[in-house]
Design an enzyme around this catalytic site. Sequence first.
Site, PDB file in Angstrom:
ATOM      1  N   THR A 177       0.806  -1.215   0.000  1.00 35.81           N
ATOM      2  CA  THR A 177       0.000   0.000   0.000  1.00 35.81           C
ATOM      3  C   THR A 177       0.845   1.274   0.000  1.00 35.81           C
ATOM      4  O   THR A 177       0.301   2.367  -0.081  1.00 35.81           O
ATOM      5  CB  THR A 177      -0.935   0.025   1.223  1.00 35.81           C
ATOM      6  OG1 THR A 177      -0.132  -0.084   2.408  1.00 35.81           O
ATOM      7  CG2 THR A 177      -1.946  -1.101   1.170  1.00 35.81           C
ATOM      8  N   CYS A 178       2.154   1.137   0.079  1.00 36.31           N
ATOM      9  CA  CYS A 178       3.065   2.289   0.140  1.00 36.31           C
ATOM     10  C   CYS A 178       3.321   2.821  -1.274  1.00 36.31           C
ATOM     11  O   CYS A 178       3.775   2.077  -2.149  1.00 36.31           O
ATOM     12  CB  CYS A 178       4.376   1.861   0.803  1.00 36.31           C
ATOM     13  SG  CYS A 178       5.690   3.090   0.728  1.00 36.31           S
ATOM     14  N   ASP A 179       3.030   4.096  -1.501  1.00 37.69           N
ATOM     15  CA  ASP A 179       3.227   4.690  -2.829  1.00 37.69           C
ATOM     16  C   ASP A 179       4.674   4.602  -3.291  1.00 37.69           C
ATOM     17  O   ASP A 179       4.941   4.324  -4.456  1.00 37.69           O
ATOM     18  CB  ASP A 179       2.782   6.153  -2.831  1.00 37.69           C
ATOM     19  CG  ASP A 179       1.269   6.310  -2.725  1.00 37.69           C
ATOM     20  OD1 ASP A 179       0.546   5.355  -3.074  1.00 37.69           O
ATOM     21  OD2 ASP A 179       0.822   7.387  -2.297  1.00 37.69           O
ATOM     22  N   ARG A 238       5.443   1.133  -4.408  1.00 33.46           N
ATOM     23  CA  ARG A 238       4.820   0.854  -5.708  1.00 33.46           C
ATOM     24  C   ARG A 238       5.617   1.480  -6.846  1.00 33.46           C
ATOM     25  O   ARG A 238       5.787   0.866  -7.900  1.00 33.46           O
ATOM     26  CB  ARG A 238       3.371   1.351  -5.726  1.00 33.46           C
ATOM     27  CG  ARG A 238       2.460   0.430  -4.928  1.00 33.46           C
ATOM     28  CD  ARG A 238       1.020   0.723  -5.221  1.00 33.46           C
ATOM     29  NE  ARG A 238       0.638   2.010  -4.636  1.00 33.46           N
ATOM     30  CZ  ARG A 238      -0.492   2.223  -4.009  1.00 33.46           C
ATOM     31  NH1 ARG A 238      -1.374   1.266  -3.883  1.00 33.46           N
ATOM     32  NH2 ARG A 238      -0.766   3.392  -3.504  1.00 33.46           N
TER      33      ARG A 238
END
Length: 104
Positions: free
Chosen positions: A8-10, A13
């Site tokens: 979920t970490c930008d 990603r």
Amino acid sequence: MRLFGLKTCDTCRKALKSLPEAQLVEVRAEGVPEEVLARAFARFGDALLNTRSTTWRGLEPGDRARPPMELLAEHPALMKRPLIEKDGELYLGWTAETRAALGV
């Protein structure tokens, strides 16, 4: 190549998009192997702790004073992300320096 982080970490990603051969190790579910965590702490020291995270802000002041390795073992999401392991070398964060070292 392994990328230790959160799906979920930008930032994680972005790193995964640039490193399609990297295998994501979800630190909340799988944790970070003790040996990798020890090497990372030896190399990066207190920079390994993400003191800007919501997990950090949710800790009691007494907990924040505990040794970083204890905190990281108990709360893997406290680790600055991503932690990338490639050919035995460790890289922390998705900085220009990390991208250059990885040839991205």
